[in-house]
Design a protein around this motif. Structure first.
Motif, PDB file in Angstrom:
ATOM      1  N   ALA A 188       0.763  -1.135   0.158  1.00 13.65           N
ATOM      2  CA  ALA A 188       0.032   0.040  -0.113  1.00 13.65           C
ATOM      3  C   ALA A 188       0.881   1.085   0.036  1.00 13.65           C
ATOM      4  O   ALA A 188       1.727   1.498   0.846  1.00 13.65           O
ATOM      5  CB  ALA A 188      -0.960  -0.034   1.309  1.00 13.65           C
ATOM      6  N   ILE A 189       0.549   2.189  -0.943  1.00 13.95           N
ATOM      7  CA  ILE A 189       1.277   3.521  -1.083  1.00 13.95           C
ATOM      8  C   ILE A 189       0.168   4.690  -1.169  1.00 13.95           C
ATOM      9  O   ILE A 189      -0.699   4.456  -1.907  1.00 13.95           O
ATOM     10  CB  ILE A 189       2.277   3.596  -2.287  1.00 13.95           C
ATOM     11  CG1 ILE A 189       3.234   2.510  -2.324  1.00 13.95           C
ATOM     12  CG2 ILE A 189       2.556   4.896  -2.375  1.00 13.95           C
ATOM     13  CD1 ILE A 189       3.916   2.558  -3.652  1.00 13.95           C
ATOM     14  N   ARG A 190       0.239   5.579  -0.278  1.00 18.28           N
ATOM     15  CA  ARG A 190      -0.545   6.871  -0.348  1.00 18.28           C
ATOM     16  C   ARG A 190       0.471   7.892  -0.272  1.00 18.28           C
ATOM     17  O   ARG A 190       0.954   8.330   0.594  1.00 18.28           O
ATOM     18  CB  ARG A 190      -1.582   6.745   0.743  1.00 18.28           C
ATOM     19  CG  ARG A 190      -2.242   8.393   0.635  1.00 18.28           C
ATOM     20  CD  ARG A 190      -3.733   8.467   1.014  1.00 18.28           C
ATOM     21  NE  ARG A 190      -3.898   7.561   2.434  1.00 18.28           N
ATOM     22  CZ  ARG A 190      -4.875   6.877   2.662  1.00 18.28           C
ATOM     23  NH1 ARG A 190      -5.940   6.903   1.811  1.00 18.28           N
ATOM     24  NH2 ARG A 190      -5.126   6.327   3.759  1.00 18.28           N
ATOM     25  N   LEU A 191       0.337   8.742  -1.281  1.00 19.15           N
ATOM     26  CA  LEU A 191       1.216  10.060  -1.270  1.00 19.15           C
ATOM     27  C   LEU A 191       0.142  11.171  -1.944  1.00 19.15           C
ATOM     28  O   LEU A 191       0.678  12.131  -2.282  1.00 19.15           O
ATOM     29  CB  LEU A 191       2.348   9.950  -2.628  1.00 19.15           C
ATOM     30  CG  LEU A 191       2.974   8.550  -2.437  1.00 19.15           C
ATOM     31  CD1 LEU A 191       4.176   8.625  -3.633  1.00 19.15           C
ATOM     32  CD2 LEU A 191       4.162   8.718  -0.973  1.00 19.15           C
TER      33      LEU A 191
ATOM     34  N   SER B 106      -1.068  -3.273  -3.807  1.00 18.05           N
ATOM     35  CA  SER B 106      -2.561  -3.531  -3.910  1.00 18.05           C
ATOM     36  C   SER B 106      -3.287  -2.255  -3.953  1.00 18.05           C
ATOM     37  O   SER B 106      -4.379  -2.271  -4.588  1.00 18.05           O
ATOM     38  CB  SER B 106      -3.074  -4.633  -2.818  1.00 18.05           C
ATOM     39  OG  SER B 106      -4.507  -4.624  -2.825  1.00 18.05           O
ATOM     40  N   PHE B 107      -2.638  -1.440  -3.133  1.00 15.89           N
ATOM     41  CA  PHE B 107      -3.482   0.073  -2.829  1.00 15.89           C
ATOM     42  C   PHE B 107      -2.588   1.107  -3.167  1.00 15.89           C
ATOM     43  O   PHE B 107      -1.442   1.181  -2.827  1.00 15.89           O
ATOM     44  CB  PHE B 107      -3.746   0.071  -1.265  1.00 15.89           C
ATOM     45  CG  PHE B 107      -4.333   1.307  -1.134  1.00 15.89           C
ATOM     46  CD1 PHE B 107      -5.876   1.091  -0.705  1.00 15.89           C
ATOM     47  CD2 PHE B 107      -3.691   2.580  -0.867  1.00 15.89           C
ATOM     48  CE1 PHE B 107      -6.427   2.348  -0.200  1.00 15.89           C
ATOM     49  CE2 PHE B 107      -4.633   3.808  -0.688  1.00 15.89           C
ATOM     50  CZ  PHE B 107      -5.712   3.533  -0.336  1.00 15.89           C
ATOM     51  N   LEU B 108      -2.830   1.962  -4.196  1.00 17.61           N
ATOM     52  CA  LEU B 108      -2.202   2.967  -4.539  1.00 17.61           C
ATOM     53  C   LEU B 108      -3.218   4.383  -4.815  1.00 17.61           C
ATOM     54  O   LEU B 108      -4.254   4.263  -5.379  1.00 17.61           O
ATOM     55  CB  LEU B 108      -1.570   3.082  -6.065  1.00 17.61           C
ATOM     56  CG  LEU B 108      -0.748   4.026  -6.548  1.00 17.61           C
ATOM     57  CD1 LEU B 108       0.532   4.427  -5.888  1.00 17.61           C
ATOM     58  CD2 LEU B 108      -0.423   3.927  -8.058  1.00 17.61           C
ATOM     59  N   SER B 109      -2.689   5.290  -3.949  1.00 21.44           N
ATOM     60  CA  SER B 109      -3.238   6.652  -3.965  1.00 21.44           C
ATOM     61  C   SER B 109      -2.388   7.786  -4.138  1.00 21.44           C
ATOM     62  O   SER B 109      -1.521   7.910  -3.477  1.00 21.44           O
ATOM     63  CB  SER B 109      -4.181   6.765  -2.676  1.00 21.44           C
ATOM     64  OG  SER B 109      -4.732   8.191  -2.683  1.00 21.44           O
ATOM     65  N   VAL B 110      -2.131   8.261  -5.202  1.00 25.68           N
ATOM     66  CA  VAL B 110      -1.730   9.847  -5.431  1.00 25.68           C
ATOM     67  C   VAL B 110      -2.441  10.940  -5.895  1.00 25.68           C
ATOM     68  O   VAL B 110      -2.155  11.529  -6.477  1.00 25.68           O
ATOM     69  CB  VAL B 110      -0.327   9.320  -6.510  1.00 25.68           C
ATOM     70  CG1 VAL B 110       0.472   8.370  -6.203  1.00 25.68           C
ATOM     71  CG2 VAL B 110      -1.022   8.836  -7.757  1.00 25.68           C
TER      72      VAL B 110
ATOM     73  N   LEU C  56      -7.218   1.888  -6.985  1.00 25.80           N
ATOM     74  CA  LEU C  56      -6.224   2.848  -7.697  1.00 25.80           C
ATOM     75  C   LEU C  56      -7.093   4.269  -7.447  1.00 25.80           C
ATOM     76  O   LEU C  56      -8.301   4.473  -8.271  1.00 25.80           O
ATOM     77  CB  LEU C  56      -6.337   2.508  -9.175  1.00 25.80           C
ATOM     78  CG  LEU C  56      -5.466   3.404 -10.068  1.00 25.80           C
ATOM     79  CD1 LEU C  56      -4.059   3.783  -9.580  1.00 25.80           C
ATOM     80  CD2 LEU C  56      -5.466   2.666 -11.416  1.00 25.80           C
ATOM     81  N   ILE C  57      -6.341   5.059  -6.805  1.00 28.05           N
ATOM     82  CA  ILE C  57      -6.903   6.414  -6.711  1.00 28.05           C
ATOM     83  C   ILE C  57      -6.056   7.728  -7.241  1.00 28.05           C
ATOM     84  O   ILE C  57      -4.939   7.657  -6.681  1.00 28.05           O
ATOM     85  CB  ILE C  57      -7.087   6.660  -4.989  1.00 28.05           C
ATOM     86  CG1 ILE C  57      -8.329   5.762  -4.557  1.00 28.05           C
ATOM     87  CG2 ILE C  57      -8.000   7.970  -4.953  1.00 28.05           C
ATOM     88  CD1 ILE C  57      -8.265   5.468  -2.944  1.00 28.05           C
ATOM     89  N   LEU C  58      -6.637   7.954  -8.120  1.00 30.76           N
ATOM     90  CA  LEU C  58      -5.665   8.907  -9.198  1.00 30.76           C
ATOM     91  C   LEU C  58      -6.494  10.394  -8.937  1.00 30.76           C
ATOM     92  O   LEU C  58      -6.207  11.322  -9.957  1.00 30.76           O
ATOM     93  CB  LEU C  58      -5.449   8.679 -10.385  1.00 30.76           C
ATOM     94  CG  LEU C  58      -4.909   7.353 -10.626  1.00 30.76           C
ATOM     95  CD1 LEU C  58      -4.672   6.932 -12.077  1.00 30.76           C
ATOM     96  CD2 LEU C  58      -3.583   7.334  -9.931  1.00 30.76           C
ATOM     97  N   THR C  59      -7.383  10.672  -8.156  1.00 29.74           N
ATOM     98  CA  THR C  59      -8.282  11.893  -8.250  1.00 29.74           C
ATOM     99  C   THR C  59      -7.414  13.189  -8.350  1.00 29.74           C
ATOM    100  O   THR C  59      -6.616  13.275  -7.614  1.00 29.74           O
ATOM    101  CB  THR C  59      -9.183  12.065  -6.766  1.00 29.74           C
ATOM    102  OG1 THR C  59      -9.647  10.805  -6.501  1.00 29.74           O
ATOM    103  CG2 THR C  59      -9.935  13.072  -6.703  1.00 29.74           C
TER     104      THR C  59
ATOM    105  N   ILE D  14      -8.941  11.417  -1.446  1.00 28.32           N
ATOM    106  CA  ILE D  14      -8.197  12.466  -0.973  1.00 28.32           C
ATOM    107  C   ILE D  14      -7.890  12.228   0.577  1.00 28.32           C
ATOM    108  O   ILE D  14      -8.751  11.985   1.324  1.00 28.32           O
ATOM    109  CB  ILE D  14      -8.958  13.810  -1.174  1.00 28.32           C
ATOM    110  CG1 ILE D  14      -9.250  14.083  -2.438  1.00 28.32           C
ATOM    111  CG2 ILE D  14      -8.076  14.883  -0.626  1.00 28.32           C
ATOM    112  CD1 ILE D  14     -10.111  15.228  -2.679  1.00 28.32           C
ATOM    113  N   SER D  15      -6.645  12.382   1.155  1.00 31.01           N
ATOM    114  CA  SER D  15      -6.152  11.675   2.355  1.00 31.01           C
ATOM    115  C   SER D  15      -6.373  12.847   3.351  1.00 31.01           C
ATOM    116  O   SER D  15      -5.671  13.498   3.905  1.00 31.01           O
ATOM    117  CB  SER D  15      -4.682  11.534   2.243  1.00 31.01           C
ATOM    118  OG  SER D  15      -4.271  10.935   3.455  1.00 31.01           O
ATOM    119  N   PHE D  16      -7.801  12.837   4.056  1.00 33.69           N
ATOM    120  CA  PHE D  16      -8.070  13.679   5.069  1.00 33.69           C
ATOM    121  C   PHE D  16      -7.881  13.001   6.265  1.00 33.69           C
ATOM    122  O   PHE D  16      -7.621  11.640   6.502  1.00 33.69           O
ATOM    123  CB  PHE D  16      -9.758  13.916   5.109  1.00 33.69           C
ATOM    124  CG  PHE D  16      -9.915  14.708   3.813  1.00 33.69           C
ATOM    125  CD1 PHE D  16     -10.546  14.136   2.757  1.00 33.69           C
ATOM    126  CD2 PHE D  16      -9.901  16.224   4.025  1.00 33.69           C
ATOM    127  CE1 PHE D  16     -10.727  15.142   1.555  1.00 33.69           C
ATOM    128  CE2 PHE D  16     -10.120  16.841   2.851  1.00 33.69           C
ATOM    129  CZ  PHE D  16     -10.847  16.399   1.647  1.00 33.69           C
TER     130      PHE D  16
END
Length: 581
Positions: free
Chosen positions: A226-229, A249-253, A277-280, A556-558
């Motif tokens: 898992a990566i969140r940036l 498995s988890f990617l949010s940029v 996959l979160i590319l918002t 969005i990483s709130f």
């Protein structure tokens, strides 16, 4: 290894068994005590530091999930054999006393979700687990926090920390979890060398002020799942090196300034285990590629969540989406997508959450959407993946609040089509979506009557039909929707009496405004009066229709329940009386 508990998903404590304060007379006889666990109760008052005076041999102290208040007093340093100290999810405040870190045997300090303030001590070294998230800590991350390199979990998210990431962390070869989300950290992320972190499984650096590109050295961490940036100031492309992360498995940029969406998809399809996959809010004003050959039949076959909202893409809903057979959540909101809603979306048999709001879509409501299996069949609805997500995802409805979800199955089954140019009648077949919780068709051009069959949607919690051209009466059968907590038919051409009873007695007047033909006590307009010539002209009514932000944006990483930067807002609490089991 002790598994950390994320602030985003504290396990609900069982009903309290004990309360009151901890008296010294209770602790005095326990001279040979090795473990003192009073977690998940309702003890209050100050932390009982005197335990170390009576039982220096104690190894485990767990005071978490209580109502302790005040500061942690000096004195824990005399617990010379202490290995584990936990006091999370209380109401503790002040600074963390330095003498805690003088205990050479100490391996874990877990004090999350309190109100601790001040800096983190430079003495805080030699730990295996450090969990101080959800506090009000300030200052820098200690430069030597990674020395010696026995650190396995560092959880400092949701604080007020600033400065840069200490280089000593890049030598922690045992590090498995690194979470620094929601702070004021800065620096060029691509300048950090992650290549020594061979055991790193989860990294979350979201909601900071990092610059540069996605660091290529991160692709050396082959254990990453898992990566969140998200919500930083990153630029550039998603590079091909990410394909080496075969466990990812988890990617949010989301919410950066990344470019080349087509290239990103061509690269990310090489991550065969990707489920989220979160590319918002990236790839601004690019064209949404509609090349049916962009992905093959073997690509993204584990993808369950695809979130592309807020990129302002132009084009049409791409046909290659039909190949994502396991897709359960799709967000294509806040674009400039044109054309009709394709009926083949109804063939995505696992799809239960779809957001196409705030686009330029036209045409009718496709009848095929009423065939979505996860929204129409109890058996299919029960098949939603109930395993935990590697990191929580966040939903921001109506630009007013955010909710976080740690389980995919906790996302509300929903269709959001608001703020488009859709027209025609709402099909009567919509009553087949018996397991939908949210239906938003607001701010379109739908006409005709409200279908009586909507009363079949007995799981419905929100129904928004406002800002259309609907006519006729509000079906009285809708008052049988006992879970309906949000309802609006404002600014239509409706007439007749507003139903009473059930949930209709709880809706505000704003749910019905802009329909001069409606009558009822809530409008202070008696239904006995003449209602001919009360219908508001469509052109006048349409002037009340505003293009506002109504789409849902996931990823969005709130933060949670902390007033903080990056427009962080509290989470709405679900009414327990409406919870279904």
């Amino acid at each position: 290894m002790h598994q950390y508990v994320s602030l985003e998903s504290p396990p609900p404590p069982p009903p309290p068994h004990f309360n009151g304060t901890i008296q010294s007379s209770f602790l005095e006889p326990v001279i040979n005590l090795e473990s003192f666990d009073i977690s998940n109760n309702s003890f209050f008052g100050p932390i009982p530091s005197i335990i170390c005076s009576y039982s220096a041999a104690v190894r485990v102290l767990d005071l978490s999930y209580n109502d302790f208040r005040g500061q942690i007093p000096q004195g824990f340093g005399s617990c010379s054999n202490l290995v584990t100290l936990r006091a999370g999810f209380n109401h503790l405040s002040g600074s963390i006393p330095d003498d805690i870190y003088s205990v050479s045997t100490l391996q874990e300090v877990s004090l999350p979700a309190n109100k601790f303030s001040g800096p983190i001590s430079e003495s805080i070294v030699n730990l295996r687990i450090l969990a101080l998230y959800g506090n009000e800590l300030t200052g820098l991350i200690p430069q030597d926090i990674g020395r010696p390199s026995r650190l396995e979990q560092l959880l400092l998210h949701i604080n007020h920390l600033n400065g840069t990431v200490p280089p000593s962390l890049m030598t922690c070869t045992r590090l498995t979890v690194l979470n620094l989300r929601v702070n004021f950290l800065e620096g060029e992320l691509s300048a950090l060398d992650f290549s020594n972190l061979s055991q790193l499984g989860v990294i979350d650096l979201g909601n900071n002020f990092f610059t540069g590109s996605i660091p290529q050295s991160l692709f050396s961490c082959r254990s990453l799942t898992a990566i969140r940036l998200a919500t930083n100031n990153l630029t550039g492309d998603i590079l091909a090196g990410i394909m080496s992360l075969q466990s990812l498995s988890f990617l949010s940029v989301s919410n950066n300034s990344l470019t080349n969406f087509t290239g990103a998809i061509e690269v990310l399809k090489g991550c065969k285990n990707l489920t989220t996959l979160i590319l918002t809010k990236n790839f601004y004003n690019e064209m949404l590629p509609d090349n049916g050959n962009l992905i093959g039949s073997e690509d993204f076959q584990n993808l369950q969540i695809l979130v592309l909202g807020g990129c302002n893409f132009a084009g049409k809903i791409p046909t290659w989406l039909v190949k994502l057979r396991k897709l359960e959540v799709l967000d294509l909101s806040i674009y400039q997508i044109t054309g009709k809603i394709p009926g083949w979306l109804g063939t995505l048999q696992n799809l239960f959450y779809m957001d196409l709001s705030q686009n330029l879509l036209y045409g009718g409501f496709p009848g095929e959407l009423t065939q979505l299996r996860r929204l129409a069949s109890q058996e299919a609805a029960d098949q939603v993946d109930r395993s935990a997500l590697e990191l929580p995802v966040f939903v921001q409805p109506n630009n007013a609040s955010n909710q976080q979800y740690n389980l995919l199955s906790n996302l509300p089954p929903a269709i959001y089509l608001g703020n488009n140019n859709l027209d025609g009648n709402i099909p009567t077949e919509i009553g087949q979506l018996k397991y939908i919780h949210i239906l938003d068709l607001s701010k379109n051009n739908f006409s005709g009557k409200i279908p009586e069959t909507i009363s079949n949607l007995t799981n419905l919690e929100k129904l928004d039909l406002s800002g259309n051209n609907l006519s006729g009466e509000i079906p009285s059968s809708l008052k049988g929707l006992h879970f309906l907590s949000s309802f609006s038919v404002a600014h239509n051409n409706l007439e007749g009496p507003i139903p009473t009873g059930g949930q209709f007695d709880t809706f505000p007047i704003t749910s019905f405004l802009g329909n001069p033909g409606l009558c009822g006590q809530i409008l202070q307009h008696s239904c006995s009066t003449d209602k001919s010539a009360t219908t508001q002209p469509s052109a006048v009514r349409k002037s009340t229709k505003k293009k506002t932000f109504i789409g849902l944006i996931l990823g969005i990483s709130f933060g949670i329940a902390f007033s903080h930067h990056h427009n962080i807002m509290d989470i709405l609490q679900e009414d327990p009386s409406k919870r279904r089991h």
